[in-house]
Scaffold this motif. Structure first.
Motif, PDB file in Angstrom:
ATOM      1  N   THR A  37      29.978  33.612  47.244  1.00  0.00           N
ATOM      2  CA  THR A  37      30.693  34.357  48.534  1.00  0.00           C
ATOM      3  C   THR A  37      30.263  33.105  49.532  1.00  0.00           C
ATOM      4  N   ASP A 322      37.091  38.259  47.081  1.00  0.00           N
ATOM      5  CA  ASP A 322      35.761  38.081  46.805  1.00  0.00           C
ATOM      6  C   ASP A 322      35.305  39.168  46.173  1.00  0.00           C
ATOM      7  N   ASP A 323      34.985  39.265  44.903  1.00  0.00           N
ATOM      8  CA  ASP A 323      34.222  40.127  44.052  1.00  0.00           C
ATOM      9  C   ASP A 323      35.034  41.531  44.067  1.00  0.00           C
TER      10      ASP A 323
END
Ligand SMILES: Nc1ncnc2c1ncn2[C@@H]1O[C@H](COP(=O)(O)OP(=O)(O)OP(=O)(O)O)[C@@H](O)[C@H]1O
Ligand SMILES: [Mg+2]
Length: 375
Positions: A37, A322-323
């Motif tokens: 991240t 992100d994720d």
């Protein structure tokens, strides 16, 4: 546009890292806490001058260092540029474009554009009004970088007006006759002028975003909508047509109306800093009513709509995921992946390879212990 090289010094967990990037999909894969991240946060910072995770710069500087540098080489069509930001918490940040001498940080806005999806996006739907204002303002600035200056004017005027109101409130409490309020009239004008511009841009954005958000929600959760974006102004109901002058008049009148209360409380009660974007799902506001899964789909739909809008206006942004796949069920995961796969550049982070859908095949980097290695 896309980023061809990212270089970080003393940013978050990285002492130094160099990451060459290609257009298309790039996935950063690695165990929790390895710095995935952190990489995409840096790209996002270049686009918005803010982190999507924290509101101050201090946590972005590597523990023990006193400043961080984010540098990126960026290509748009035929044109290549190098942007560089130096973060100096507690002091002014510095910026350079193409290694030339200093420019203001906000001058780099518009060179890197991103649409970033992250687990934090849930607060777009469930969080305070400030989250939704920030969403609007960041997108307004991505569409029109000059708005950064208008926004900072507004913030400055608001701060000074609040200081003035606070001292008026103090004077009153201490039994004085109060202060000369003609100064306040001048600040009202400034506030209403900048406020009208901010409001007009937000309304314009919402009108453009509305059909795209509805379409994106339908794609992610068929039959679950419709979604509607409603702007609720602290200056009262807005006219359909919202010219700058009409908004200015409306704000001025609303300020006059609340002045007594403002002096009692010592804060500015009217203006875009008090406005609310209401996200409706069907007849109800999503906040407080929508389920967890619906809220997630809503947040994703807002990001997808942002992406469509910037792209339609000729400003193709870098998409950052992100994720997000780990949070979605299989069906929504596939839908999202299909929608974003054709993007000019897509940066994905995931803890394990299996979380990256097959249609997003592309470059892979392994992120581990402060190193980023192509595999
Ligand atoms: N200012 C800082 N200085 C040094 N290390 C930092 C700083 N800020 C964050 N870190 C470290 O960076 C790591 C987190 O990195 P990051 O959030 O990129 O992880 P991640 O790979 O995305 O993990 P996850 O899979 O859990 O999301 C943590 O170990 C944290 O301690
Ligand atoms: Mg992470």
């Amino acid at each position: 546009m896309h980023v061809t090289h990212l270089s970080l010094a003393d940013f978050r967990s990285y002492a130094r890292v160099e990451v060459p990037l290609d257009p298309g999909v790039t996935a950063f894969v690695g165990a929790n806490g390895q710095g995935k991240t952190n990489l995409v946060e840096a790209v996002g910072y270049l686009a918005t001058l803010a982190s999507h995770r924290v509101s101050s710069d201090a946590p972005l500087v590597r523990m023990g260092a006193d400043r961080a540098v984010i540098r990126a080489a960026v290509t748009q069509g035929e044109r290549s540029q190098l942007v560089e930001l130096e973060l100096n918490p507690g002091r002014a940040n510095r910026a350079r474009i193409n290694r030339s001498s200093q420019v203001r940080p906000r001058d780099v806005l518009g060179i890197v554009r991103t649409v970033l999806f992250a687990p934090e996006d849930l607060s777009l739907v469930k969080g305070d009004p400030g989250e939704r204002r920030r969403f609007l303002d960041e997108l307004v600035t991505a569409r029109s970088p000059r708005m950064a200056a208008v926004r900072s004017d507004y913030e400055r005027v608001l701060k000074q007006r609040n200081t003035l109101l606070k001292s008026a409130a103090m004077a009153r409490r201490h039994g004085g006759r109060g202060m000369d309020l003609s100064t306040l009239d001048v600040w009202d004008q400034h506030l209403a002028r900048a406020g009208a511009e901010v409001t007009a841009q937000r309304l314009d954005l919402i009108a453009a975003l509305q059909p795209l958000a509805d379409k994106a929600y339908e794609a992610l959760a068929p039959g679950g909508g419709p979604v509607a974006l409603e702007y609720r102004s602290s200056a009262g109901p807005m006219e359909e047509a919202h010219g700058r002058e009409a908004l200015f008049e409306q704000l001025t009148a609303a300020l006059a109306e609340v002045r007594k209360q403002e002096i009692e409380r010592g804060v500015t009660l009217v203006g875009p800093h008090r406005d609310e974007l209401v996200l409706k799902l069907g007849q109800m506001p999503a906040k407080g009513y929508a389920s967890h899964g619906e809220s997630w789909s809503y947040a994703l739909a807002l990001r997808l709509a942002s992406y469509d809008l910037l792209r339609a206006e000729g400003n193709e942004p870098v998409l950052v995921l992100d994720d997000v796949f780990a949070e979605l069920d299989a069906r929504r995961r596939e839908r999202l992946a299909e929608l974003v796969a054709p993007g000019e550049q897509v940066l994905v982070t995931a803890a394990v390879d299996d979380d990256v859908p097959a249609v997003l095949a592309g470059a892979r980097y392994e992120v581990s212990g402060g190193t980023v290695q192509r595999v």
